[in-house]
Design a protein around this motif. Structure first.
Motif, PDB file in Angstrom:
ATOM      1  N   ARG A   1       0.837  -1.215   0.000  1.00 33.77           N
ATOM      2  CA  ARG A   1       0.000   0.000   0.000  1.00 33.77           C
ATOM      3  C   ARG A   1       0.862   1.252   0.000  1.00 33.77           C
ATOM      4  O   ARG A   1       0.587   2.225  -0.718  1.00 33.77           O
TER       5      ARG A   1
ATOM      6  N   CYS B   1       2.254   1.744  -3.469  1.00 30.41           N
ATOM      7  CA  CYS B   1       1.245   2.268  -4.396  1.00 30.41           C
ATOM      8  C   CYS B   1       1.070   3.771  -4.222  1.00 30.41           C
ATOM      9  O   CYS B   1       0.936   4.517  -5.200  1.00 30.41           O
ATOM     10  N   LEU B   2       1.090   4.219  -2.970  1.00 24.43           N
ATOM     11  CA  LEU B   2       0.975   5.658  -2.717  1.00 24.43           C
ATOM     12  C   LEU B   2       2.214   6.401  -3.202  1.00 24.43           C
ATOM     13  O   LEU B   2       2.112   7.478  -3.793  1.00 24.43           O
ATOM     14  N   TYR B   3       3.378   5.816  -2.949  1.00 23.19           N
ATOM     15  CA  TYR B   3       4.621   6.495  -3.334  1.00 23.19           C
ATOM     16  C   TYR B   3       4.749   6.594  -4.846  1.00 23.19           C
ATOM     17  O   TYR B   3       5.358   7.536  -5.362  1.00 23.19           O
ATOM     18  N   ARG B   4       4.186   5.632  -5.562  1.00 25.44           N
ATOM     19  CA  ARG B   4       4.261   5.667  -7.017  1.00 25.44           C
ATOM     20  C   ARG B   4       3.615   6.919  -7.583  1.00 25.44           C
ATOM     21  O   ARG B   4       3.975   7.380  -8.671  1.00 25.44           O
ATOM     22  N   ARG B   5       2.691   7.506  -6.848  1.00 24.05           N
ATOM     23  CA  ARG B   5       1.998   8.709  -7.317  1.00 24.05           C
ATOM     24  C   ARG B   5       2.657   9.999  -6.848  1.00 24.05           C
ATOM     25  O   ARG B   5       2.346  11.064  -7.362  1.00 24.05           O
ATOM     26  N   VAL B   6       3.523   9.923  -5.869  1.00 24.90           N
ATOM     27  CA  VAL B   6       4.101  11.159  -5.311  1.00 24.90           C
ATOM     28  C   VAL B   6       5.627  11.157  -5.339  1.00 24.90           C
ATOM     29  O   VAL B   6       6.246  12.058  -4.761  1.00 24.90           O
ATOM     30  N   TRP B   7       6.261  10.177  -5.988  1.00 25.80           N
ATOM     31  CA  TRP B   7       7.714  10.045  -5.902  1.00 25.80           C
ATOM     32  C   TRP B   7       8.444  11.256  -6.457  1.00 25.80           C
ATOM     33  O   TRP B   7       9.537  11.595  -6.001  1.00 25.80           O
ATOM     34  N   ARG B   8       7.844  11.939  -7.428  1.00 27.09           N
ATOM     35  CA  ARG B   8       8.532  13.091  -8.029  1.00 27.09           C
ATOM     36  C   ARG B   8       8.796  14.180  -7.004  1.00 27.09           C
ATOM     37  O   ARG B   8       9.788  14.910  -7.106  1.00 27.09           O
TER      38      ARG B   8
END
Length: 247
Positions: A6, A9-16
């Motif tokens: 989980r 999955c969250l980090y994949r959207r905010v990694w930038r």
């Protein structure tokens, strides 16, 4: 592992948003202090300042990332997002929540450490084959910091308490934890405060590994202190989670 997935999955959207603070800033810090300031400092402990400060900056990066990922994200999942309450309605247990969060912190720290080591190697700051153990040291340091901070974050109701944590724990540890200068240069009355910080133990272990020199304390003592922080912090975190999720 479900909790860990989980987080991924969250980090994949905010990694930038974390690339600059996690990868670019530490490297710039290393270059500016190690190369720029290092020309005026000269040698410390018989080695160039770049080689001396590199493991300290690396450990400090792991320390700050562990604190950052264990403060607002934890409180947010209790107070605003209520993600932990949603997990409690599934077969996921309290220990799973804490362990999954700590595993995610370790992954984040390890990715930054690997990049940092590559850059430090390019600049010739790695002097010993024992450098291969520094990722393990960084992982232990990350858990030793993230576990108690997670317990603290799960025990408070307002994010204003984080200002106290940052001001009186994180910043003093970064400044006086042996990152930029030897702790021996501090007044004797102040040194115990540095010794009580997990960052100092992580810095000395990383420095011993990258330079191939013995740390000021036996390796087992440094590791033992970090294990105590990790174990006690994990117990605190589990109890704080269980108490909070009774609501």
């Amino acid at each position: 592992m479900a909790v860990f997935e989980r987080h991924l999955c969250l980090y994949r959207r905010v990694w930038r948003a974390s690339v600059l603070s996690s990868f670019v800033v530490p490297v710039l810090f290393l270059v500016s202090f190690g190369v720029g300031v290092g020309r005026y400092v000269g040698e410390v402990g018989g080695v160039g300042y770049l080689a001396w400060i590199a493991p300290g900056v690396m450990a400090s990066t792991a320390f700050q990332m562990a604190v950052g990922d264990s403060t607002y994200p934890v409180l947010g999942d209790f107070k605003w997002v209520r993600g932990f309450h949603a997990m409690r309605a599934t077969p996921v247990g309290v220990r799973d929540m804490v362990a999954g969060g700590l595993l995610y912190v370790v992954l984040r720290v390890e990715s930054a450490v690997v990049v940092f080591l590559v850059v430090a190697g390019v600049f010739g700051a790695l002097r010993s084959p024992w450098v291969v153990v520094t990722p393990a040291v960084a992982a232990l340091l990350a858990v030793a910091v993230a576990a108690p901070v997670t317990g603290f974050s799960a025990s408070i109701d307002h994010d204003s308490y984080f200002a106290l944590l940052f001001r009186f724990v994180m910043i003093p540890s970064a400044l006086f934890g042996g990152v930029f200068f030897p702790v021996e240069q501090l007044p004797p009355v102040v040194r115990p405060l540095a010794y009580a910080s997990p960052l100092w133990h992580g810095v000395e272990l990383c420095r011993a590994a990258t330079l191939g020199a013995a740390p000021p304390w036996p390796v087992g003592w440094h590791v033992g202190v970090l294990l105590v922080f990790a174990g006690a912090g994990a117990v605190w975190a589990v109890r704080a989670f269980a108490r909070r999720l009774r609501d």
